[in-house]
Scaffold this motif. Structure first.
Motif, PDB file in Angstrom:
ATOM      1  N   THR A 210      -7.290   5.900   7.651  1.00  0.00           N
ATOM      2  CA  THR A 210      -6.252   5.427   6.737  1.00  0.00           C
ATOM      3  C   THR A 210      -5.521   4.218   7.296  1.00  0.00           C
ATOM      4  OG1 THR A 210      -4.602   6.956   7.672  1.00  0.00           O
ATOM      5  CG2 THR A 210      -5.949   7.765   5.852  1.00  0.00           C
ATOM      6  N   LEU A 211      -5.491   4.073   8.622  1.00  0.00           N
ATOM      7  CA  LEU A 211      -4.834   2.920   9.234  1.00  0.00           C
ATOM      8  C   LEU A 211      -5.628   1.640   9.003  1.00  0.00           C
ATOM      9  CD1 LEU A 211      -3.881   4.491  12.695  1.00  0.00           C
ATOM     10  CD2 LEU A 211      -2.512   4.423  10.601  1.00  0.00           C
ATOM     11  N   TYR A 212      -6.941   1.779   8.883  1.00  0.00           N
ATOM     12  CA  TYR A 212      -7.821   0.619   8.773  1.00  0.00           C
ATOM     13  C   TYR A 212      -8.221   0.326   7.327  1.00  0.00           C
ATOM     14  CZ  TYR A 212      -8.373   0.890  13.846  1.00  0.00           C
ATOM     15  OH  TYR A 212      -8.135   0.894  15.192  1.00  0.00           O
ATOM     16  N   VAL A 213      -8.553   1.384   6.585  1.00  0.00           N
ATOM     17  CA  VAL A 213      -9.040   1.196   5.219  1.00  0.00           C
ATOM     18  C   VAL A 213      -7.979   0.545   4.341  1.00  0.00           C
ATOM     19  CG1 VAL A 213      -9.753   2.418   3.130  1.00  0.00           C
ATOM     20  CG2 VAL A 213     -10.736   3.047   5.330  1.00  0.00           C
ATOM     21  N   GLY A 214      -6.730   0.954   4.519  1.00  0.00           N
ATOM     22  CA  GLY A 214      -5.663   0.363   3.716  1.00  0.00           C
ATOM     23  C   GLY A 214      -5.595  -1.144   3.884  1.00  0.00           C
ATOM     24  N   GLU A 215      -5.734  -1.617   5.125  1.00  0.00           N
ATOM     25  CA  GLU A 215      -5.694  -3.061   5.372  1.00  0.00           C
ATOM     26  C   GLU A 215      -6.929  -3.755   4.815  1.00  0.00           C
ATOM     27  OE1 GLU A 215      -3.100  -4.639   6.506  1.00  0.00           O
ATOM     28  OE2 GLU A 215      -2.067  -2.705   6.617  1.00  0.00           O
ATOM     29  N   ASP A 216      -8.085  -3.094   4.906  1.00  0.00           N
ATOM     30  CA  ASP A 216      -9.307  -3.665   4.328  1.00  0.00           C
ATOM     31  C   ASP A 216      -9.162  -3.845   2.823  1.00  0.00           C
ATOM     32  OD1 ASP A 216     -10.806  -4.078   6.563  1.00  0.00           O
ATOM     33  OD2 ASP A 216     -11.835  -2.164   6.499  1.00  0.00           O
ATOM     34  N   LEU A 217      -8.673  -2.804   2.149  1.00  0.00           N
ATOM     35  CA  LEU A 217      -8.522  -2.871   0.696  1.00  0.00           C
ATOM     36  C   LEU A 217      -7.446  -3.876   0.296  1.00  0.00           C
ATOM     37  CD1 LEU A 217      -8.772   0.923  -0.223  1.00  0.00           C
ATOM     38  CD2 LEU A 217     -10.514  -0.841  -0.521  1.00  0.00           C
ATOM     39  N   ARG A 218      -6.409  -3.955   1.088  1.00  0.00           N
ATOM     40  CA  ARG A 218      -5.341  -4.927   0.796  1.00  0.00           C
ATOM     41  C   ARG A 218      -5.883  -6.354   0.920  1.00  0.00           C
ATOM     42  NH1 ARG A 218      -1.999  -2.492   3.589  1.00  0.00           N
ATOM     43  NH2 ARG A 218      -1.024  -1.300   1.908  1.00  0.00           N
ATOM     44  N   ALA A 219      -6.756  -6.575   1.892  1.00  0.00           N
ATOM     45  CA  ALA A 219      -7.359  -7.900   2.061  1.00  0.00           C
ATOM     46  C   ALA A 219      -8.272  -8.253   0.892  1.00  0.00           C
ATOM     47  CB  ALA A 219      -8.144  -7.954   3.372  1.00  0.00           C
ATOM     48  N   LEU A 220      -8.834  -7.234   0.231  1.00  0.00           N
ATOM     49  CA  LEU A 220      -9.705  -7.468  -0.926  1.00  0.00           C
ATOM     50  C   LEU A 220      -8.916  -7.676  -2.209  1.00  0.00           C
ATOM     51  CD1 LEU A 220     -12.497  -4.808  -0.276  1.00  0.00           C
ATOM     52  CD2 LEU A 220     -12.595  -7.261   0.149  1.00  0.00           C
ATOM     53  N   GLY A 221      -7.603  -7.451  -2.152  1.00  0.00           N
ATOM     54  CA  GLY A 221      -6.777  -7.640  -3.332  1.00  0.00           C
ATOM     55  C   GLY A 221      -6.662  -6.416  -4.211  1.00  0.00           C
ATOM     56  N   GLU A 222      -7.001  -5.239  -3.680  1.00  0.00           N
ATOM     57  CA  GLU A 222      -6.850  -4.015  -4.463  1.00  0.00           C
ATOM     58  C   GLU A 222      -5.365  -3.720  -4.677  1.00  0.00           C
ATOM     59  OE1 GLU A 222      -9.143  -2.560  -5.918  1.00  0.00           O
ATOM     60  OE2 GLU A 222     -11.031  -2.771  -4.827  1.00  0.00           O
ATOM     61  N   SER A 223      -5.074  -2.984  -5.728  1.00  0.00           N
ATOM     62  CA  SER A 223      -3.687  -2.663  -6.048  1.00  0.00           C
ATOM     63  C   SER A 223      -3.107  -1.700  -5.019  1.00  0.00           C
ATOM     64  CB  SER A 223      -3.601  -2.032  -7.440  1.00  0.00           C
ATOM     65  OG  SER A 223      -4.231  -0.760  -7.451  1.00  0.00           O
ATOM     66  N   GLU A 224      -1.801  -1.751  -4.863  1.00  0.00           N
ATOM     67  CA  GLU A 224      -1.140  -0.841  -3.927  1.00  0.00           C
ATOM     68  C   GLU A 224      -1.327   0.609  -4.359  1.00  0.00           C
ATOM     69  OE1 GLU A 224       0.321  -1.309  -0.998  1.00  0.00           O
ATOM     70  OE2 GLU A 224      -0.338  -3.396  -1.116  1.00  0.00           O
ATOM     71  N   ARG A 225      -1.401   0.830  -5.663  1.00  0.00           N
ATOM     72  CA  ARG A 225      -1.633   2.190  -6.163  1.00  0.00           C
ATOM     73  C   ARG A 225      -3.003   2.696  -5.716  1.00  0.00           C
ATOM     74  NH1 ARG A 225      -4.394   3.831 -10.625  1.00  0.00           N
ATOM     75  NH2 ARG A 225      -3.930   5.923 -11.448  1.00  0.00           N
ATOM     76  N   GLY A 226      -4.020   1.858  -5.870  1.00  0.00           N
ATOM     77  CA  GLY A 226      -5.355   2.250  -5.443  1.00  0.00           C
ATOM     78  C   GLY A 226      -5.430   2.473  -3.943  1.00  0.00           C
ATOM     79  N   ILE A 227      -4.748   1.613  -3.186  1.00  0.00           N
ATOM     80  CA  ILE A 227      -4.738   1.756  -1.730  1.00  0.00           C
ATOM     81  C   ILE A 227      -4.094   3.076  -1.326  1.00  0.00           C
ATOM     82  CG2 ILE A 227      -3.790   0.800   0.406  1.00  0.00           C
ATOM     83  CD1 ILE A 227      -4.058  -1.978  -0.893  1.00  0.00           C
ATOM     84  N   ARG A 228      -2.997   3.426  -1.996  1.00  0.00           N
ATOM     85  CA  ARG A 228      -2.319   4.691  -1.680  1.00  0.00           C
ATOM     86  C   ARG A 228      -3.212   5.883  -1.996  1.00  0.00           C
ATOM     87  NH1 ARG A 228       2.213   2.080  -3.885  1.00  0.00           N
ATOM     88  NH2 ARG A 228       1.861   3.114  -5.890  1.00  0.00           N
ATOM     89  N   ILE A 229      -3.924   5.811  -3.120  1.00  0.00           N
ATOM     90  CA  ILE A 229      -4.801   6.924  -3.501  1.00  0.00           C
ATOM     91  C   ILE A 229      -5.917   7.102  -2.476  1.00  0.00           C
ATOM     92  CG2 ILE A 229      -6.481   7.721  -5.208  1.00  0.00           C
ATOM     93  CD1 ILE A 229      -4.764   6.409  -7.359  1.00  0.00           C
ATOM     94  N   VAL A 230      -6.567   5.995  -2.106  1.00  0.00           N
ATOM     95  CA  VAL A 230      -7.669   6.071  -1.146  1.00  0.00           C
ATOM     96  C   VAL A 230      -7.167   6.558   0.211  1.00  0.00           C
ATOM     97  CG1 VAL A 230      -9.392   4.735   0.120  1.00  0.00           C
ATOM     98  CG2 VAL A 230      -9.017   4.289  -2.307  1.00  0.00           C
ATOM     99  N   SER A 231      -6.066   5.992   0.678  1.00  0.00           N
ATOM    100  CA  SER A 231      -5.532   6.376   1.983  1.00  0.00           C
ATOM    101  C   SER A 231      -5.113   7.841   2.001  1.00  0.00           C
ATOM    102  CB  SER A 231      -4.344   5.482   2.348  1.00  0.00           C
ATOM    103  OG  SER A 231      -4.740   4.131   2.458  1.00  0.00           O
TER     104      SER A 231
END
Length: 353
Positions: free
Chosen positions: A220-241
């Motif tokens: 969760t520490l790494y995937v969130g930053e990867d998804l944020r770099a791809l421009g995914e929404s904060e909502r999607g990042i929270r769900i995945v993390s």
């Protein structure tokens, strides 16, 4: 911004500082190992390559200690010296947990690799007796290499490397548990039977699940930053993390509560992990819409394999053990594929247009 330019992968490139510190770690560990090897040779405590408290056992223990210290220092140094800001923003307790999981995985893999290497040497040099020179050289080289490799690995940790570490650790740990099981017919019951014997195999199986769960939470520490770099929404990042964090906790709970200790909690943990897997697998197009089409095609293939496995199990084509192993493999196989696609998601999609 592409995944290759993301803040997660940017620090993975070799640097002079990391290389120099890795050599320093190897030197210190190698000298320490050589001293221990000399003592073993002089006292005659470990002149045989293989056996109870043989040189192989001492080498595995020494290499494991070297790996523990080197990976811990390397991983923690990466937080304080890296130019990546998000590492410094992680709360201390979460970074401690991630450090512990990374260290445990490196220690286990190092110990198993060392034992495997000396098992091969023992088969190659049957009956050989080690003198002080060889115990000194072999233990020094073994601990030095262990420290060097683990320092480099931990200090350059990325999402992809963490995935490789996780899958390798889970696979080797479970195989080791199978090989050391006191009941050779454990597979006639279920996969979790490996954690019920109260012996080395149970320790390996349950310990692998617990440490593997900690590693998944580290994602969760790494995937969130990867998804944020791809421009995914904060909502999607929270769900995945959140889903990955729950998967990690549930995986650890499967090991904490073996089936013979608390059946209900064991099954709830396994079911919770499976539900999070299904959430990310089925909900991917809505949760992570910026991922490439090839990833979604792969996800549907994993889903189809899961459905086929359920059907084959339901009709009695294979037993519970095979079904559990297949689902287990599908979960971690999908996780590996997902992470690898995250690393290249910023590139042009060949399936579009």
């Amino acid at each position: 911004m592409t995944a290759a330019d993301s803040p997660v992968t940017a620090h993975a490139a070799p640097t002079l500082r990391v290389e120099a510190e890795a050599i320093l770690a190897a030197s210190v560990s190698g000298i320490s190992g050589a001293v221990i090897g000399l003592l073993l040779g002089v006292t005659g405590a470990a002149t045989q390559l293989w056996g109870n408290w043989s040189f192989a056992v001492w080498a595995a223990l020494a290499a494991a200690v070297a790996a523990a210290v080197s990976s811990a220092v390397g991983y923690w140094r990466a937080r304080t010296t890296s130019s990546v800001q998000w590492r410094r923003e992680i709360s201390s307790w979460r970074y401690v947990v991630s450090t512990v999981s990374v260290v445990i995985a490196h220690v286990a893999l190092t110990a198993i690799a060392t034992l495997s290497m000396f098992a091969v040497l023992a088969r190659s040099f049957i009956g050989v007796q080690l003198n002080s020179f060889w115990t000194t050289v072999l233990l020094g080289v073994t601990t030095g290499i262990a420290a060097w490799l683990t320092y480099l690995s931990a200090s350059r940790m990325t999402t992809a490397r963490l995935t490789t570490l996780l899958v390798s650790f889970i696979a080797i740990g479970t195989i080791a548990a199978m090989l050391t099981a006191s009941d050779p017919l454990w597979w006639e019951y279920h996969f979790s039977q490996l954690g019920t014997f109260g012996d080395l195999s149970s320790f390996l199986f349950n310990g692998t699940l617990i440490a593997g769960g900690l590693l998944v939470t580290t994602f969760t520490l790494y995937v969130g930053e990867d998804l944020r770099a791809l421009g995914e929404s904060e909502r999607g990042i929270r769900i995945v993390s959140t889903a990955l964090f729950i998967m990690g906790v549930m995986l650890a709970c499967v090991g904490i509560f073996p089936v013979h200790v608390h059946l209900l909690l064991h099954n709830l943990a396994a079911s919770g992990m499976a539900l999070m897997f299904l959430l990310l697998l089925v909900g991917g197009p809505w949760i992570m819409p910026r991922m490439p089409r090839a990833y979604f095609l792969a996800s549907w293939a994993f889903l189809a394999a899961l459905v086929c496995s359920i059907v084959l199990f339901a009709v009695g084509y294979f037993g519970l053990t095979a079904f559990e192993i297949i689902v287990f493999a599908l979960i971690f196989g999908w996780l590996s594929v997902c992470i690898r696609f995250m690393q290249v998601a910023g590139e042009p999609d060949p399936l579009k247009g």
